[in-house]
Scaffold this active site. Structure first.
Site, mmCIF file in Angstrom:
data_model
loop_
_atom_site.group_PDB
_atom_site.id
_atom_site.type_symbol
_atom_site.label_atom_id
_atom_site.label_comp_id
_atom_site.label_asym_id
_atom_site.label_seq_id
_atom_site.Cartn_x
_atom_site.Cartn_y
_atom_site.Cartn_z
ATOM 1 N N CYS A 1 -1.706 11.959 5.623
ATOM 2 C CA CYS A 1 -0.806 13.090 5.366
ATOM 3 C C CYS A 1 -1.011 13.731 4.000
ATOM 4 O O CYS A 1 -0.417 14.777 3.718
ATOM 5 C CB CYS A 1 0.652 12.654 5.521
ATOM 6 S SG CYS A 1 1.238 11.546 4.207
ATOM 7 N N CYS B 1 -2.681 8.753 0.597
ATOM 8 C CA CYS B 1 -2.685 8.575 2.048
ATOM 9 C C CYS B 1 -3.690 9.539 2.668
ATOM 10 O O CYS B 1 -3.503 10.761 2.598
ATOM 11 C CB CYS B 1 -1.288 8.827 2.619
ATOM 12 S SG CYS B 1 -1.244 8.726 4.421
ATOM 13 N N ASP C 1 18.404 -16.452 2.724
ATOM 14 C CA ASP C 1 17.092 -16.629 3.358
ATOM 15 C C ASP C 1 16.048 -16.976 2.301
ATOM 16 O O ASP C 1 15.786 -16.188 1.388
ATOM 17 C CB ASP C 1 16.717 -15.334 4.073
ATOM 18 C CG ASP C 1 15.391 -15.431 4.829
ATOM 19 O OD1 ASP C 1 14.756 -16.497 4.785
ATOM 20 O OD2 ASP C 1 15.008 -14.426 5.445
#
Length: 418
Positions: free
Chosen positions: A217, A214, A337
């Protein structure tokens, strides 16, 4: 193992009796009902059964049943293993598994992702094995970033040793919460759920596989001491030794499962070469990857429950001349779902004969039509085989990919093959 208190002994006996009755009456394998009965008598039974054991808890979205089986297979080198290697991965099933083998010092428990913090707290395991996190049963389970956060928080409160896949950012972030960790480069084919940093939400940089980091960070992939080399079919151990895998379970996903299993077995003191020898003995897991011959045709069964799983199944399909049957249900164990079907790329099936089955075959058919994949609708596997044999008497093989309850229905039709 220490002797159980009288109340816990009674609970264990009643649970085993209920499980035996369930099996005798054909209602199931008894794992769940046995645990439920036992918990009514002694609510803290899981913690009591876990005392004095060296347990490994195995959790992931995909592959936890197979990896549990592999670790248990390896650890039987040392004697009996208490395990739920055929499923029943909630506390009721764990109680049954531990009650069924009270003398086993070593244990390996598959744990549903949602229940991992609870089971971790109750059992105080020696190892927690984490492999992957991706979308699955979103109507039942938490969103996966929330799951990862719960894992991380729970691990930070224990002294357990984590064995985790460094290549999955969500898993790695959760595992970094633990005081001790062994990192395995086990790969991550499905990346659609891990483009954002689990620490700060920034966009992850993933230019060179398997590295990720990242820029916002500084969170980055932990350094792995175990690795899979899929191109050469080898396991790379911490000392640099390269061990040929030659697994009898197909695909990169099972090479990853084997690497995780080897790293876990090493924590118990087992040499990786011997571990891999034992893992090669496994040819199927609760019907997964099993081939049965019917009407002169070999039917291979593949279980896939979510987009990541379907991607792995597509990767191990036989050549395009081999037809494939796709079966989808939407019962409670599957998740109601079926919108996840739209996350799967079915274009890889355009060059083969495709049949669709299951309670939600219409949903699947629409998805295939959108990806311009020709298909035929069927009710049963034997119906497909009869049609194929009439058209191609020389046909010898068919692959079946099914989600959980559809898979179990097909497996039952063949006598619950193992």
């Amino acid at each position: 193992m220490s002797e159980l208190p009288l109340r816990a002994q009674l609970a264990s006996v009643l649970g085993r009796s209920a499980a035996s009755l369930s099996r005798a009456t054909g209602r199931g394998d008894g794992s769940v009902i046995g645990g439920r009965v036992a918990l009514k008598v002694e609510p803290d039974l899981l913690a009591k059964l876990a005392q004095g054991r060296r347990l490994a808890l195995v959790s992931a979205t995909n592959g936890k049943t197979t990896t549990t089986r592999l670790i248990a297979q390896a650890l039987r080198e040392f004697g009996d293993v208490a395990t739920n290697e055929y499923g029943a991965n909630m506390p009721t099933g764990h109680i049954t598994a531990l009650s069924d083998n009270k003398s086993a010092v070593n244990g390996v428990l598959e744990v549903d992702e949602k229940y991992l913090p609870q089971v971790l707290k109750a059992t105080n395991p020696s190892f927690v094995v984490l492999m992957n996190l991706s979308r699955d049963q979103m109507d039942r389970a938490s969103e996966i970033n929330l799951l990862a956060k719960k894992w991380r928080t729970a691990l930070a409160q224990t002294n357990t040793h984590v064995i985790a896949n460094a290549d999955d950012p969500l898993v790695a972030w959760a595992g970094l919460g633990a005081p001790n960790a062994t990192w395995v480069s086990a790969g991550q084919r499905w990346k659609e759920d891990s483009w954002c940093c689990p620490e700060c939400g920034g966009h992850l940089k993933r230019d060179v596989d398997p590295h990720w980091e990242c820029p916002e960070c500084g969170l980055s992939r932990p350094r792995a001491t175990w690795a899979v080399d899929n191109d050469n079919d080898v396991l790379v151990a911490p000392d640099g030794q390269q061990i040929k895998l030659r697994m009898n379970l197909p695909g990169d996903a099972n090479r990853a499962n084997a690497a995780i299993a080897a790293a876990t077995a090493a924590g118990y003191g087992m040499h990786p070469e011997r571990t891999i020898e034992r893992l090669r003995e496994v040819t199927s897991v609760a019907g997964r990857y099993t081939s049965v011959v019917t009407m002169g045709v070999e039917v291979r069964l593949l279980l896939s429950k979510n987009p990541a799983g379907w991607l792995e199944s597509f990767a191990v399909l036989d050549p395009p001349r081999v037809p494939v049957i796709l079966a989808v249900n939407a019962q409670i164990p599957d998740g109601k779902d079926t919108s996840w079907l739209w996350d799967v790329d079915y274009t890889v099936l355009r060059d083969r004969r495709v049949f669709v089955m299951g309670e939600r075959r219409t949903d699947l058919a629409l998805r295939l039509e959108t990806d311009e994949v020709p298909f035929e609708v069927a009710d049963r596997v034997d119906e497909v085989l009869a049609k194929l044999k009439a058209e191609r008497p020389d046909i010898t093989k068919v692959d079946v990919i099914a989600n959980y309850t559809a898979f179990q229905q097909i497996r039952t039709a063949y006598g619950r093959v193992q």
